[in-house]
Write a protein that holds these residues in place. Structure first.
Motif, short mmCIF file in Angstrom:
data_model
loop_
_atom_site.label_atom_id
_atom_site.label_comp_id
_atom_site.label_asym_id
_atom_site.label_seq_id
_atom_site.Cartn_x
_atom_site.Cartn_y
_atom_site.Cartn_z
N HIS A 119 0.81 -1.22 0.00
CA HIS A 119 0.00 0.00 0.00
C HIS A 119 0.85 1.27 0.00
O HIS A 119 0.32 2.37 -0.03
N VAL A 138 0.65 -9.30 3.30
CA VAL A 138 0.86 -10.25 4.40
C VAL A 138 -0.48 -10.71 4.95
O VAL A 138 -1.30 -9.88 5.34
N ILE D 139 -14.14 -14.20 8.76
CA ILE D 139 -12.76 -13.70 8.64
C ILE D 139 -12.57 -12.36 9.33
O ILE D 139 -13.50 -11.60 9.54
N LEU D 144 -4.84 -2.33 6.91
CA LEU D 144 -3.98 -2.06 5.75
C LEU D 144 -2.50 -1.98 6.12
O LEU D 144 -1.65 -2.54 5.43
N THR D 147 -1.25 -5.56 6.59
CA THR D 147 -1.42 -6.56 5.54
C THR D 147 -1.03 -6.05 4.15
O THR D 147 -0.75 -6.85 3.27
N GLY D 148 -1.08 -4.74 3.96
CA GLY D 148 -0.86 -4.20 2.62
C GLY D 148 -2.07 -4.41 1.71
O GLY D 148 -2.01 -4.12 0.52
N ILE D 149 -3.16 -4.93 2.28
CA ILE D 149 -4.37 -5.22 1.50
C ILE D 149 -5.55 -4.51 2.16
O ILE D 149 -5.76 -4.66 3.36
N GLU D 153 -10.76 -5.15 -0.42
CA GLU D 153 -10.22 -6.01 -1.48
C GLU D 153 -10.31 -7.47 -1.07
O GLU D 153 -10.65 -8.35 -1.86
N MET D 154 -9.96 -7.72 0.21
CA MET D 154 -9.96 -9.10 0.68
C MET D 154 -11.38 -9.66 0.71
O MET D 154 -11.64 -10.79 0.29
N LEU D 156 -13.96 -8.59 -1.09
CA LEU D 156 -14.46 -8.76 -2.45
C LEU D 156 -13.91 -10.04 -3.08
O LEU D 156 -14.66 -10.79 -3.73
N SER D 157 -12.64 -10.32 -2.85
CA SER D 157 -12.07 -11.53 -3.46
C SER D 157 -12.70 -12.79 -2.87
O SER D 157 -12.90 -13.78 -3.56
N LEU D 158 -13.04 -12.74 -1.58
CA LEU D 158 -13.71 -13.90 -0.97
C LEU D 158 -15.16 -14.01 -1.41
O LEU D 158 -15.68 -15.11 -1.59
N GLU D 160 -16.27 -13.22 -4.29
CA GLU D 160 -16.24 -13.79 -5.64
C GLU D 160 -15.98 -15.29 -5.62
O GLU D 160 -16.43 -16.02 -6.50
#
Lengths: 294, 294, 294, 294
Positions: A119, A138, D139, D144, D147-149, D153-154, D156-158, D160
């Motif tokens: 990020h 991570v 979960i 951020l 995790t850098g995420i 985003e996390m 939304l990916s789950l 999907e």
């Protein structure tokens, strides 16, 4: 082979090094004892119970110190992790295991030391001189019983969204020998296969399943109880056959771990986390990296 | 006897129950399996490696449940603790061990469930209807390496100041058999002797050293590694002599513990803490006591 | 004065420094801003709401760093602690407060960093070169509601048994100003009086009650809610009188603390623990001491 | 409106209930005080600073008890959550926030109480009678910086990958009034918008961004410092304009939280987790559900 071990080097040792298709070399010029085992053929993979690939094993790591003399060890491990990774592109670092079960917690605890940098980018990062950082994400996916989601499913969905160049998975391992607990590190490029590690995964995590390189890093924290019994009593392989019939049923699935497992897990996690940071952020000097995670 | 155990019942079993001067009876009408072993003579004490006194052992305690069906077990244990205590006077409850080392943490964790009531007294307590509470003080003296003070010194200085009628000491124990870990409770009136328990005390904690009754309550959380090896391999006593020479030196002081030790310690602590509360506050009903500590 | 503060320097500031019988000097040659306030007379003590004695206040301590540049600050604080202590004899270090309530946990957490050395003595210590260590005992007496024992009673009983030359008590403080939270350290030789600190003690801890010097070390972690309100709105003392009538009743006993209190408490505890170690073990070099507690 | 609040009911109260396009009703026959606010129009949404949707607010929840009398409150909250959810299909439960920052930890801590059941299915579940369970995944995406995420985003990916019928997001909230901390629960069907909650999200979590219903559940754990100051001093809206110029700059982004925040967060997490379980597993009786998570 009736000894359970996640360490390829121990499996190789079990056959007295006589495994056709597998090649063991000592790593030279290292401050720590280290070997590289390459499993070339499917037949060797079957004999050793490990997938084809490269396995680097660091031994006799003195983790009991205060990390003031850990620098050379951390950098030696970092070198081998970096060597197995693609030279550029973002990385997804994953800590497998249950943070609430001490011997299984080394994966999640390691990720607490790994710097997330994905990020930190764009104009602001350039202005702050942080555009030298390799992008890293991570996560600790937790365990199936608590999430209802296989770690592998969560990783795959993130790989599809984040498009990393490679995945680093960190996990607690089982070894054959008590003396290795907490002071051996194994790095390999063959990923994680179901049934390995201290936890229990049904989903394979490797280049085939994820489509990108998967580097596994682990430290043994437990020994299978039967393996331990034989090891303590120094039972030879032939004696084992005789004793086999005497094994009490309750010990079949029992796993043992040393008393100081809390301390051992903390140190192992810091060692791995630090080594991963040094492997990934090679443009940042060691002391700066260490100060960011302590 | 080469098996290390803190459970008098296991030591008695080792001699196949043939110990002159020791008397074992099954406790009747109990919802849980329980025995009472009375060590009458010094000779029996020496043979069993335990001081003279009364040892009650509860077995097969199903601690894995959610405490909704624990009531009868907790009350059965509470009855035996109460029976060994003076009928009135204040109590000092002590949790021995290191809260940061999971298998050694059962003492300090148990004290977190024990209701401290010594400070609830006087006019206010009477007005609030709380003068029915037995006065209880609760401490966890920590371990020598972290405090510089022997647990025994700290307890003795508090006994001299607070003048309790008795001391209850709670400690993690070592058992011979893996199957007992977390599901056996031993209560005795002979206190704690140096070298017993999972930690290491140099100071005896008993009626002689403290001047008042000392009731010890413990749950086994570890097994000595050599003991485990023999137990797993089902080695008979005679075979053990033969194997003795094969024992590897590294295992001499090693202690092993099951993988689910975190969970087991939490549940054991809640079980003991609840039983101590029920033993001490017999004028308060069970559900109220349980609600105060959850 | 309607502002609650445990910092003598803030109380002095409230009176614009015009307190007869109190003397404030800036400490020179310090890498950190520090003042020494000496309260000479009972009248000054009453005006300031603090007992007679010496109060050293370190300000603007950058605790947010990674302790790589903390050396000079730690040593400066250590110098002042050492100056107030007797030059020889054993020390009892006490962490006051409740480790389970974050803003009140700085005392118990600090003690986790303080080296206990009282048990390292005799022939063995001489042989190992450890007879240079000053004997130190370390305890966290817990809180009355959990132990049934006043912290003061426990300390007094240990003082009578261990005969230390002095006591160091560490406690969380309340300040008037939010900007001081976590970055101010107060050291004084007047001990702890009832009603001060974040917790609530009924027992005075000073030279009079314990018979030996009592050095108190504290870091503010909370601000009284009303004090905060006035501070945020920058209300002058005269305006405050007008607003006094508007104060809502619910805020009377409310205490507030910053969002990052967890981090602030961890760092403050490490800072104090390290400074106490440097003050007490002046024959051991800084890096060695820091490595022993990390 | 210069008061920051994540509670729609407080925003509505600020306008003395005079908001065109918003409708407030008291929920009847409830054991707890509860209101339903429906924001019908974009204009009302703008005036209240909250997206269009339904907001249920439970007040004066006595969370300080031991959960023995919590049943009716938990079931009342569960009813409202269930009402907003699709009647069938799997659910993804998400705990937002940083588990290491106490006032922000209510999301991750709540998920520790929520039963993950998605992996319990097929022939085995039918045989065990567990096919009555609604499939739930759980979960905690972390923050951020670690995790850098982005949490979004996390999620939304789950979404999907797992194709849930709806998402439940749990988050710590900011309220205007100190008296609401820990004893108010807000449930809404408008999801989470950037800038709300105690943490800071840049990614909107609602039906538009995720494609499925998003039910947000939250408990206020912090108050904005300036809001607190005005609240404590009981400053009216007109007085605030006058005082506006006196506000000290440092307080602009400061957040405050009560001293007992640790306890409050634990209880709030258990309350929400229990209510979510009751909402989702309506075929399992209350006592069984509670015993599974304690």
């Amino acid at each position: 082979m009736q000894f359970r071990t996640d360490l390829a080097a121990e499996a190789h040792q079990f056959w007295n090094g006589e495994v056709e298709g597998a090649e063991l070399t000592e790593l030279e010029n290292k401050v720590v004892k280290a070997t590289r085992l390459i499993i070339h053929t499917e037949k060797a993979a079957e004999q050793l119970g490990k997938p084809k690939g490269t396995y680097i094993t660091f031994e006799n790591l003195a983790l009991s110190d205060d990390f003031t003399d850990a620098k050379e060890k951390i950098l030696a491990i970092a070198d081998e992790i970096r060597f197995l990774l693609p030279s550029s592109g973002s990385i997804l670092a994953v800590g497998l295991g249950n943070i609430n079960t001490t011997p299984d917690a080394i994966g999640p605890k390691s990720t607490q030391y790994i710097l997330a940098t994905r990020h930190i980018q764009g104009e602001w990062a350039r202005a702050a001189g942080l555009d030298i950082l390799r992008p890293v994400s991570v996560i600790s996916p937790g365990v199936l019983g608590q999430t209802g989601i296989e770690a592998g499913e969560m990783i795959l969905s993130l790989v599809e969204r984040l498009h990393p160049a490679a995945v680093i998975v960190i996990d607690a391992l089982a070894s054959r020998n008590l003396s290795r607990l907490g002071c051996t590190v194994q790095i390999c490029d063959s990923g994680i296969v179901p049934g390995s590690g201290v936890g229990n995964y049904r989903f394979k995590l490797d280049k085939e399943s994820l489509g990108i390189p998967v580097i596994a890093v682990g430290i043994p924290t437990v020994v299978d109880a039967l393996t331990l019994a034989c090891d303590i009593l120094n039972i030879t392989d032939s004696a084992d056959e005789i004793l086999g019939s005497k094994i009490t049923p309750q010990s079949e699935n029992m796993i043992v771990t040393p008393r100081e497992i809390d301390l051992l897990t903390e140190r192992g996690a810091k060692l791995i986390g630090s080594a991963v940071n040094c492997a990934l952020q090679s443009s940042v000097d060691y002391n700066t990296l260490m100060s960011l995670v302590s």
